[in-house]
Design a protein around this motif. Sequence first.
Motif, PDB file in Angstrom:
ATOM      1  N   LEU B 184       0.816  -1.204   0.000  1.00  0.00           N
ATOM      2  CA  LEU B 184       0.000   0.000   0.000  1.00  0.00           C
ATOM      3  C   LEU B 184       0.853   1.259   0.000  1.00  0.00           C
ATOM      4  O   LEU B 184       0.544   2.236  -0.676  1.00  0.00           O
ATOM      5  N   SER B 185       1.941   1.246   0.768  1.00  0.00           N
ATOM      6  CA  SER B 185       2.709   2.485   0.828  1.00  0.00           C
ATOM      7  C   SER B 185       3.615   2.619  -0.399  1.00  0.00           C
ATOM      8  O   SER B 185       4.101   3.701  -0.682  1.00  0.00           O
ATOM      9  N   ARG B 186       3.802   1.509  -1.123  1.00  0.00           N
ATOM     10  CA  ARG B 186       4.621   1.572  -2.321  1.00  0.00           C
ATOM     11  C   ARG B 186       3.789   2.050  -3.514  1.00  0.00           C
ATOM     12  O   ARG B 186       4.307   2.581  -4.464  1.00  0.00           O
ATOM     13  N   ALA B 187       2.491   1.781  -3.421  1.00  0.00           N
ATOM     14  CA  ALA B 187       1.634   2.070  -4.566  1.00  0.00           C
ATOM     15  C   ALA B 187       1.606   3.565  -4.853  1.00  0.00           C
ATOM     16  O   ALA B 187       1.636   4.393  -3.955  1.00  0.00           O
ATOM     17  N   ASP B 188       1.559   3.888  -6.098  1.00  0.00           N
ATOM     18  CA  ASP B 188       1.549   5.279  -6.510  1.00  0.00           C
ATOM     19  C   ASP B 188       0.181   5.880  -6.211  1.00  0.00           C
ATOM     20  O   ASP B 188      -0.832   5.419  -6.726  1.00  0.00           O
ATOM     21  N   SER B 189       0.166   6.919  -5.392  1.00  0.00           N
ATOM     22  CA  SER B 189      -1.120   7.475  -5.003  1.00  0.00           C
ATOM     23  C   SER B 189      -1.798   8.179  -6.169  1.00  0.00           C
ATOM     24  O   SER B 189      -2.992   8.425  -6.136  1.00  0.00           O
ATOM     25  N   SER B 190      -1.043   8.500  -7.221  1.00  0.00           N
ATOM     26  CA  SER B 190      -1.689   9.186  -8.333  1.00  0.00           C
ATOM     27  C   SER B 190      -2.685   8.269  -9.041  1.00  0.00           C
ATOM     28  O   SER B 190      -3.605   8.733  -9.697  1.00  0.00           O
ATOM     29  N   LEU B 191      -2.486   6.934  -8.865  1.00  0.00           N
ATOM     30  CA  LEU B 191      -3.474   6.012  -9.429  1.00  0.00           C
ATOM     31  C   LEU B 191      -4.819   6.216  -8.757  1.00  0.00           C
ATOM     32  O   LEU B 191      -5.867   6.176  -9.394  1.00  0.00           O
ATOM     33  N   GLU B 192      -4.752   6.431  -7.430  1.00  0.00           N
ATOM     34  CA  GLU B 192      -5.995   6.668  -6.702  1.00  0.00           C
ATOM     35  C   GLU B 192      -6.538   8.058  -7.000  1.00  0.00           C
ATOM     36  O   GLU B 192      -7.741   8.247  -7.164  1.00  0.00           O
ATOM     37  N   ASP B 193      -5.613   9.024  -7.086  1.00  0.00           N
ATOM     38  CA  ASP B 193      -6.052  10.379  -7.417  1.00  0.00           C
ATOM     39  C   ASP B 193      -6.775  10.395  -8.753  1.00  0.00           C
ATOM     40  O   ASP B 193      -7.785  11.089  -8.928  1.00  0.00           O
ATOM     41  N   ALA B 194      -6.227   9.611  -9.705  1.00  0.00           N
ATOM     42  CA  ALA B 194      -6.824   9.573 -11.036  1.00  0.00           C
ATOM     43  C   ALA B 194      -8.267   9.076 -10.948  1.00  0.00           C
ATOM     44  O   ALA B 194      -9.157   9.611 -11.596  1.00  0.00           O
ATOM     45  N   ALA B 200     -14.871   8.944  -8.866  1.00  0.00           N
ATOM     46  CA  ALA B 200     -15.155   7.896  -7.894  1.00  0.00           C
ATOM     47  C   ALA B 200     -15.061   8.456  -6.484  1.00  0.00           C
ATOM     48  O   ALA B 200     -14.182   9.264  -6.184  1.00  0.00           O
ATOM     49  N   ARG B 201     -15.955   8.031  -5.629  1.00  0.00           N
ATOM     50  CA  ARG B 201     -15.900   8.470  -4.235  1.00  0.00           C
ATOM     51  C   ARG B 201     -14.875   7.614  -3.503  1.00  0.00           C
ATOM     52  O   ARG B 201     -14.523   6.529  -3.956  1.00  0.00           O
ATOM     53  N   PRO B 202     -14.374   8.136  -2.361  1.00  0.00           N
ATOM     54  CA  PRO B 202     -13.272   7.446  -1.669  1.00  0.00           C
ATOM     55  C   PRO B 202     -13.491   5.964  -1.456  1.00  0.00           C
ATOM     56  O   PRO B 202     -12.589   5.162  -1.694  1.00  0.00           O
ATOM     57  N   VAL B 203     -14.698   5.577  -1.017  1.00  0.00           N
ATOM     58  CA  VAL B 203     -14.924   4.151  -0.751  1.00  0.00           C
ATOM     59  C   VAL B 203     -14.834   3.357  -2.047  1.00  0.00           C
ATOM     60  O   VAL B 203     -14.304   2.247  -2.091  1.00  0.00           O
ATOM     61  N   ARG B 204     -15.315   3.960  -3.134  1.00  0.00           N
ATOM     62  CA  ARG B 204     -15.262   3.319  -4.436  1.00  0.00           C
ATOM     63  C   ARG B 204     -13.810   3.147  -4.884  1.00  0.00           C
ATOM     64  O   ARG B 204     -13.425   2.112  -5.419  1.00  0.00           O
ATOM     65  N   VAL B 205     -12.987   4.182  -4.618  1.00  0.00           N
ATOM     66  CA  VAL B 205     -11.568   4.120  -4.962  1.00  0.00           C
ATOM     67  C   VAL B 205     -10.929   2.951  -4.235  1.00  0.00           C
ATOM     68  O   VAL B 205     -10.196   2.151  -4.811  1.00  0.00           O
ATOM     69  N   ALA B 306      -3.903  10.784  -0.002  1.00  0.00           N
ATOM     70  CA  ALA B 306      -5.075  11.295   0.687  1.00  0.00           C
ATOM     71  C   ALA B 306      -5.692  10.145   1.478  1.00  0.00           C
ATOM     72  O   ALA B 306      -5.822   9.047   0.965  1.00  0.00           O
ATOM     73  N   LEU B 307      -6.012  10.403   2.738  1.00  0.00           N
ATOM     74  CA  LEU B 307      -6.550   9.339   3.572  1.00  0.00           C
ATOM     75  C   LEU B 307      -8.060   9.288   3.447  1.00  0.00           C
ATOM     76  O   LEU B 307      -8.724  10.317   3.348  1.00  0.00           O
ATOM     77  N   LEU B 308      -8.541   8.084   3.448  1.00  0.00           N
ATOM     78  CA  LEU B 308      -9.987   7.897   3.428  1.00  0.00           C
ATOM     79  C   LEU B 308     -10.551   8.365   4.766  1.00  0.00           C
ATOM     80  O   LEU B 308     -10.062   7.963   5.820  1.00  0.00           O
ATOM     81  N   ARG B 309     -11.576   9.203   4.709  1.00  0.00           N
ATOM     82  CA  ARG B 309     -12.094   9.732   5.978  1.00  0.00           C
ATOM     83  C   ARG B 309     -13.195   8.829   6.506  1.00  0.00           C
ATOM     84  O   ARG B 309     -14.174   8.546   5.848  1.00  0.00           O
ATOM     85  N   LEU B 310     -12.966   8.360   7.732  1.00  0.00           N
ATOM     86  CA  LEU B 310     -13.912   7.406   8.315  1.00  0.00           C
ATOM     87  C   LEU B 310     -15.075   8.087   9.012  1.00  0.00           C
ATOM     88  O   LEU B 310     -16.051   7.453   9.365  1.00  0.00           O
ATOM     89  N   ARG B 311     -14.924   9.394   9.262  1.00  0.00           N
ATOM     90  CA  ARG B 311     -15.959  10.174   9.955  1.00  0.00           C
ATOM     91  C   ARG B 311     -16.376   9.516  11.278  1.00  0.00           C
ATOM     92  O   ARG B 311     -15.552   9.230  12.109  1.00  0.00           O
ATOM     93  N   LYS B 312     -17.661   9.176  11.385  1.00  0.00           N
ATOM     94  CA  LYS B 312     -18.123   8.695  12.692  1.00  0.00           C
ATOM     95  C   LYS B 312     -17.550   7.330  13.062  1.00  0.00           C
ATOM     96  O   LYS B 312     -17.652   6.885  14.185  1.00  0.00           O
ATOM     97  N   TRP B 313     -16.906   6.661  12.069  1.00  0.00           N
ATOM     98  CA  TRP B 313     -16.339   5.353  12.364  1.00  0.00           C
ATOM     99  C   TRP B 313     -14.914   5.441  12.895  1.00  0.00           C
ATOM    100  O   TRP B 313     -14.304   4.433  13.208  1.00  0.00           O
ATOM    101  N   ARG B 314     -14.345   6.654  12.922  1.00  0.00           N
ATOM    102  CA  ARG B 314     -12.946   6.808  13.332  1.00  0.00           C
ATOM    103  C   ARG B 314     -12.673   6.177  14.691  1.00  0.00           C
ATOM    104  O   ARG B 314     -11.731   5.440  14.878  1.00  0.00           O
TER     105      ARG B 314
END
Lengths: 357, 581
Positions: B184-194, B200-205, B306-314
Motif C-alpha cells: 500500500l505504501s509503495r503504490a503510486d497514489s496518483s493512481l488513486e487520485d486519477a 469515484a468516491r473514496p470508498v469506491r476508490v 489522501a486518507l480515506l475519511r472514516l468520519r463517525k467510524w474513526r
Amino acid sequence: MPEIHVENLVKEFGDQRALDDVSFEVREGELFTLLGPSGCGKSTTLMSIAGFQHPESGRIAVGDETFVDAARRIAVPAEQRNLGIVFQSYAVWPHMTVFENLAFPLKVRKLKRAAIRTRVREVLELVEMLQYEQRYPHQLSGGQQQRVALARALVYSPTILLLDEPFSNLDAKLRERARAWVKELQRTLGLTTIFVTHDQDEALSMSDRVAVMSAGEIQQIGTPEEIYRHPANRFVAEFVGRVNLIEGLVSANEGGGVLVDVTGSPLHLSVRDGAGASGSITIAVRPEAVTVLRLDDNSSNGTNTWEADVETVAFLGDHYEYEVNAGSVALTVQSSRRVEGDRIKVHIPPDACALVE
Amino acid sequence: MTATSYEPQAFPRPRRTHDPAWALHWGIWLLVVALIVGPFVPLLYASLRDRPLYEAGGVLTVQPYRQLFGDSAFWDAWGNTLMFASLTTLMAVLGGALIAILVTRTDLVGRKTLGRLTLLPILLPSLGMVLGWLVIWGPGGYLTAMFSDRLHLPTLAIDTIPGMAVVEATRLLPIAFLTCQAALSRADSSLEDAARSAGARPVRVLSSITIPMLRPALLNAATLIFTLSIAALGIPLLLGTSNNIVFVSSYLYNTWTNASTPDPGSVSAGAVMMLLVATALLVLRNRLLGAEARFVSVGGKSGRQALLRLRKWRWPLAGLLSFYLVFTTLVPVLGLALMSFVVVLTPLVPPWELLTSAHWNVLLDDETFRRSIENSAIIAVVGAVGTTAFVALATLVAHRSGFRFRRTLPFLMLYPRATPGIIIGIGFFWAYLLTGAFGDYMRGSIWGIMLAFCVRNLPLAYIVMYPTLARIGEELDRAGRAAGAGWWRTSRSIVLPLLKPAIFASFILMFVEIINDYDPAVFLVKPGTEVMGATMLAQFIQGAVGPVSALAMVQVAITVVVLSIGAKLFKIGVTGGDHGA
C-alpha cells in the motif's frame, strides 16, 4: 600520459548485444567522448575499461599495460587498473568526511599519514574545496559533491580519467559552469580522459574528439566539427544537432561534387560533398546553414535556391525558426533574419550539404 | 581556477593479490550450502534405509514410506493440518489486509501506534503465547470457566481445529499486515487520485483501485502463512492433545518419542514429505513474487496519499482494533503472568488468595530450568552475532560480488524459511550422527542446537539486510574498487559501514527469534543442553504448567526489553516492512 586502445569489444547481456565490435583509440592527453542515446553501449564500454564489466571478446590496453585481452584470458581486476572515475551519482561515500573520502585511495596505497594529509589538501585546493574538508557529503551541494568526486579520482594520480555522465545531476546553469571547469582542469593536468554523455552540447563543447555510438556500435569518430558538419550517416546527422534530410538521385558528377535530382520534386541540388557517388542518396542540411530570402530578392539564384511556402515562423529569442515547404520538400530553417511573406526563397549552400547515405 | 601545486605523482600501485576475496567467496558459499543443504541429505538418506543411520549394514528401501503411507493416522494428520492451515491462512490474510488498509489508508484514530502494536504477536515467543491462550481460553481456562460456567455464554473452543486456527492466525496475521502495508505504501497514489478525478468516491476508490492492487501481496502473504502454519508444532501438542487432534508435525513428534525402536525411518520419510510440500510452496511463492513486480507502480511517493475519511467510524473502528490487540496479545500475556504467580488459576477463588512464588522459585532452584535460561541466553547472544555477521557477508557475496555461483545464494538463504523447524531438527540430528567427532561434540553441547536455530532463522537476517543493501548504490563500491581497494577492503570500509543499521536490526531480530525458538531443538536436546522453548514443551507435557508459565514470562520479558532497546537505540522500526517477505 598514456594512450588508450580499445579493440573489437563484444559484450552480450543474454541474447542482447550491448557492444558489437567496438574499437577506438584515445590519444595522449585527449578528452575523448562517447556520445549516444541511452542503451547505446557507451556506459558498458566505459565500465569495461574501468573493469566493472567483462567483455566476451576484445582487448583493452592503456599505455603498454593490457587490462583486458579476452583471447589470452587477461582481465586485470578493477582495483589494480589505477584509473580515476567519476560516477553519475558521484558515489561520494556518505559515511566519510570529504577528507576521508580523498584519503581512502591513499590509505589503500599505504602512504604515511603525513603524506596523505599533504596530498589530500593539495588536491582539495585544486578543486577549491579545502574549506569543506571536514564536512560530510550530505552537508554539500550537488556541485560540491561532484568536485569531491573528481578530487577523489585525481588524488592518487590515476593513469587515465573516466567520467560517466558527471553533469546529468546538476541543474542547467551549474552544468555549464561545471563543464567549463572540468574541461580546463583536464587540459591543465593533461590527463587522458574518456567522457560518457548523452548530451550533444556537452560532447561538442568539451571534447577533443567524439565517438558517436548507437546500438552497441560506433557510428563515427571525429572532432566535434567533423561530426557536426560531416556526419557519416543518418543516425549521426539526426542525433547530433537538428537536421533536414533530403533524398535524391545523383544525376551528374560535377567538379568535386554531384548534382542531385530531389526525389518526388522537380528541384535540383548541387552538392560539394560526395564526389563519385551515384544512385539514390540522402543529404543532410543543418537548419542554420540555410539562408532565407525575400521572394523578390535576386541576390542568390540558381540550382540551390528554391521557392518555398512558409508554414510557421517561431520567434526563439536569438533566432527565428521557419517551417517551410519547397514543393514536396519540408525544411526547417533557423535564421536571425525575419523575412516577411507567405512565400519566400531559401538558399542551400553546396558546401553545407553532407552526404549521409 | 587557482594556480595549483597539483603534480601527478607516482604513488605505489595498489598491491596485487593478498585480497582474500576469492577464498572468502568460496568459503562463504560452501558454508551456506553445507549448512542449508547439508542437513537434508542425511534426512533423505535416512528415509530410504531399513534401519537407523548409525547402525551398520542396512539396505536402501522404500519400506519407511510404505509403512508411513499405510498408517491411516498419518493421512488423518494431513487432513487436520491442511484444514488448520487453510483456516489460519484465510483469517490471517483477511485480518491483516483489513488492518493494513485501516492504518495506512484511513484517518483512524491512533493509526501509527495501532499499526506498530499489530506486529507484536509475531515477535513474542510463540510457544509461550499458545500457553497463554490455553490458560485463558483452554478447556479449563480462566475466562472459559468464567463465561461458560458462570454466565453460560459460548466461548472460543481453542481445542478444536477452528479454534487452533484462530490462535495461529493471530500469530501470523502480522505477516499479511506487513506485506499489505508495504504494497500500500509503495503504490503510486496518483493512481488513486486519477480515480477520484474520474468521479469515484473514496470508498469506491478503495474497492476498485486499492484493494485489487493488493491482490499479489495477498497471494504472496497467503502462501507464506500457509507454509508456516503447516509447520506449527506447539499448537497441536498443547491444544490438540485433549481432543486427540493430531497434525503432521505432532504425528512425527509422537512417533519419534513413543517409538519402540529408536529413530524410526518413517519419521524421516514423513519429514521428507513435509519438506517437499514446503519446497513446492516456496517455488510457488517465488513465482508469485515475480508476478507481484508487475503490479509495482513506478515512482510512488508515500506520505502524499489522501486518507480515506472514516468520519463517525474513526473512534469505533479504533476501539475495535484495540480490543482485538488486547484480546490476542495482552490477555494471553496477562494470563501467563497470572498463572505464574498462583497455585491454580480458577475463577472460583480470587487469584490473590492463591498467590505463590513457588513457580518462580522453580526457575531458580531446578537445575533444568536454570540451565535452560542460561543456555538460551548464551545461544541467543552468540547465535545472533554469528548469524548476523555470516549473513551480512553472504548477502554481500550474493549481491555485490562477481562470484560465479552468487545467484544461488538468495534462494538458499531463503530456503529454511519454508522449512518446518521440526524437520531442520531431524536433519541436524542425522547430520551430527554422521559427522564423527565434530558431530559428537555438537550433539553433546549447546552449539549443536545453536547451529540449528541459526540456520532456521537466518532467512530473516537476509530479509532485513537485503533491502538496505539494495538501497546502497553500487557505484559506491565501484568507486572503492576504482580507488584501488579489493573486494574485501571495499566491503569492510565502505559497504559494511553503510549497512550498519540493518546489521543492528538483524542482530536484535536474530536474538529475539533464537531465544524464543523451540521446535528445531526438540530432537536435539539432552540433559545439560536444554533451552527454554524445549524445556517448556517437555515440562508442559509432564504437567508443570506453573513453572512453564513463569519460564514463558521470562521469554516475553526478554523479548519486550530487547525489542524496546533495539527500537530506542537504533531507531529500528519493527515496521521494516519486510519481516514477512
